[in-house]
Design a protein around this motif. Structure first.
Motif, short mmCIF file in Angstrom:
data_model
loop_
_atom_site.label_atom_id
_atom_site.label_comp_id
_atom_site.label_asym_id
_atom_site.label_seq_id
_atom_site.Cartn_x
_atom_site.Cartn_y
_atom_site.Cartn_z
N ARG A 56 13.48 -42.85 4.39
CA ARG A 56 12.93 -44.22 4.82
C ARG A 56 12.37 -44.34 6.35
NH1 ARG A 56 17.45 -49.13 5.44
NH2 ARG A 56 16.17 -50.27 7.05
N TYR A 57 13.36 -43.14 7.02
CA TYR A 57 12.61 -43.09 8.77
C TYR A 57 11.39 -42.75 8.82
CZ TYR A 57 12.16 -40.99 12.98
OH TYR A 57 11.52 -40.71 14.47
N LEU A 58 11.15 -41.53 7.94
CA LEU A 58 9.58 -40.85 8.08
C LEU A 58 8.50 -41.92 7.55
CD1 LEU A 58 10.25 -37.62 6.75
CD2 LEU A 58 9.86 -38.11 9.19
N ALA A 59 8.92 -42.87 6.67
CA ALA A 59 8.16 -43.81 6.24
C ALA A 59 7.81 -45.17 7.10
CB ALA A 59 8.24 -44.44 4.84
N SER A 60 8.53 -45.15 8.03
CA SER A 60 8.77 -46.58 8.94
C SER A 60 7.90 -46.22 10.39
CB SER A 60 10.03 -46.60 9.58
OG SER A 60 10.40 -45.71 10.50
N ASP A 61 7.73 -47.30 10.90
CA ASP A 61 6.69 -47.26 12.24
C ASP A 61 7.35 -46.77 13.20
OD1 ASP A 61 5.43 -49.22 10.80
OD2 ASP A 61 5.63 -50.91 12.01
N GLU A 62 8.76 -46.31 13.15
CA GLU A 62 9.43 -45.65 14.38
C GLU A 62 9.08 -44.20 14.08
OE1 GLU A 62 12.16 -49.46 13.83
OE2 GLU A 62 10.67 -48.00 12.61
N ALA A 63 8.64 -43.74 13.11
CA ALA A 63 8.26 -42.38 12.78
C ALA A 63 6.65 -42.01 12.87
CB ALA A 63 8.65 -41.81 11.56
N ALA A 64 5.83 -43.00 13.58
CA ALA A 64 4.41 -43.08 13.47
C ALA A 64 3.70 -41.90 14.52
CB ALA A 64 3.89 -44.33 14.37
N PHE A 65 4.70 -41.41 15.09
CA PHE A 65 3.91 -39.81 15.80
C PHE A 65 4.44 -38.74 15.27
CE2 PHE A 65 3.80 -37.28 19.83
CZ PHE A 65 2.34 -37.46 20.00
N ILE A 66 5.08 -38.87 13.97
CA ILE A 66 5.40 -37.67 13.42
C ILE A 66 4.60 -37.53 11.95
CG2 ILE A 66 7.37 -36.57 12.11
CD1 ILE A 66 9.38 -38.21 13.59
N THR A 67 4.16 -36.27 12.15
CA THR A 67 3.26 -35.64 10.96
C THR A 67 3.32 -34.02 10.98
OG1 THR A 67 1.21 -35.96 9.76
CG2 THR A 67 1.13 -35.69 11.98
N GLY A 68 3.23 -33.27 9.78
CA GLY A 68 3.07 -32.06 9.72
C GLY A 68 4.42 -31.67 9.88
N SER A 69 5.42 -32.16 10.03
CA SER A 69 7.14 -31.61 10.25
C SER A 69 7.70 -31.52 9.13
CB SER A 69 7.56 -32.69 11.22
OG SER A 69 6.65 -32.77 12.43
N LEU A 70 8.83 -30.58 9.47
CA LEU A 70 9.68 -30.18 8.34
C LEU A 70 11.18 -30.77 8.88
CD1 LEU A 70 8.50 -26.69 7.69
CD2 LEU A 70 7.73 -28.68 6.31
N PHE A 71 11.82 -31.27 8.06
CA PHE A 71 13.25 -31.90 8.41
C PHE A 71 14.11 -31.35 7.34
CE2 PHE A 71 10.29 -34.69 9.84
CZ PHE A 71 10.74 -35.25 11.35
N ASN A 72 15.16 -30.40 7.99
CA ASN A 72 16.05 -29.78 7.36
C ASN A 72 17.18 -30.54 7.16
OD1 ASN A 72 14.27 -27.57 7.54
ND2 ASN A 72 15.48 -26.26 8.79
N ILE A 73 17.68 -30.95 5.99
CA ILE A 73 19.18 -31.53 5.69
C ILE A 73 19.92 -30.62 4.97
CG2 ILE A 73 20.08 -33.85 5.10
CD1 ILE A 73 17.61 -35.01 5.32
N ASP A 74 20.59 -29.81 5.61
CA ASP A 74 20.98 -28.66 4.84
C ASP A 74 22.64 -28.26 5.23
OD1 ASP A 74 20.49 -27.57 7.21
OD2 ASP A 74 19.19 -26.01 6.50
#
Length: 263
Positions: free
Chosen positions: A239-257
């Protein structure tokens, strides 16, 4: 506008008016993601090979529609595409696993994982790319792709030769797409550790039927936080990555581990 509508419009990470498609959307992380995106205001296409389960989920959450989709079949993908006229968000979640070293991985096992975990991400993304790019062309924000990769694409895990290989490929595809379409498409990947899903339960039943709880305890222990992840925790990141608040984020990896890759 009611007080509830005002509160929703000012809430962070809203997706009102956006259309999303989630592959493997009828169970596990896909199900949690569909629910979370609907909660954020999006309309969600719940795409799954199990149409009945997708339909039942759509009935229960509203603002969604079930869609039969075999991600390995170009014909099935084309049929699904014909139902969709607009798309802002694509979540490539469908995937399968395999247990075995390189010596224990037969060519047909390897090909099966490549087909579902890698080629299908290529086929689905390529098919829906024009719709995602049209979002930006129409003056909106860049279209968004979120790939569900895995810590297995970042670190070596014993007895996971084929799985590590395919999830590493998903990581590479994520980065390549991000630099290919830097202004018109945002592409990121989430790399979960072991999450409590039907996927994991199926693995335990198939490979550790006689010592399921012992192996489950081992899965918890390899994540420093001491437990398995929850599908909802991954869905919140989607949800966060799809939102406007994440507009400057691309090509990134997010570890949820649970700290696995930090240890």
């Amino acid at each position: 506008m009611s007080r509830t509508q005002v509160a929703q419009s000012t809430q962070a990470f809203r997706l009102d008016g956006r259309h999303a498609l989630v592959t493997g959307g009828a169970s596990g992380i896909g199900e949690a993601t569909a629910k979370e995106l609907v909660h954020a205001g999006a309309f969600v296409w719940i795409a799954d090979i199990n149409l009945y389960s997708a339909q039942e989920l759509a009935k229960s959450i509203g603002s969604s529609q079930a869609l039969h989709l075999d991600v390995t079949s170009p014909e099935s993908i084309h049929s699904a595409l014909s139902h969709i006229g607009h798309l802002d968000i694509l979540v490539n979640n469908a995937g399968i696993g395999h247990v075995g070293s390189i010596q224990q991985t037969e060519p047909e096992d390897f090909d099966r994982l490549l087909n579902v975990n890698v080629r299908a991400v290529y086929l689905v993304t390529r098919a829906f790319l024009p719709l995602l790019l049209a979002t930006s062309a129409a003056g909106g924000l860049a279209g968004t792709v979120v790939n569900i990769a895995s810590v297995a694409g970042l670190v070596g895990i014993k007895q996971r030769f084929a799985y590590c290989t395919t999830k590493g490929a998903v990581v590479a595809m994520t980065r390549q797409l991000a630099v290919e379409y830097p202004k018109t498409l945002r592409v990121n990947a989430i790399c979960p550790g072991t999450v409590e899903t039907p996927f994991v339960e199926g693995y335990l039943e198939k490979f550790h039927h006689n010592n399921k709880e012992e192996v489950r305890a081992e899965l918890r222990a390899r994540q420093p936080i001491g437990r398995l992840g929850r599908p909802e925790e991954v869905a919140s990141m989607v949800r966060y990555l799809a939102s406007d608040e994440a507009a400057f984020i691309t090509g990134s990896l997010f570890n949820i581990d649970g700290g696995w890759t930090a240890a």
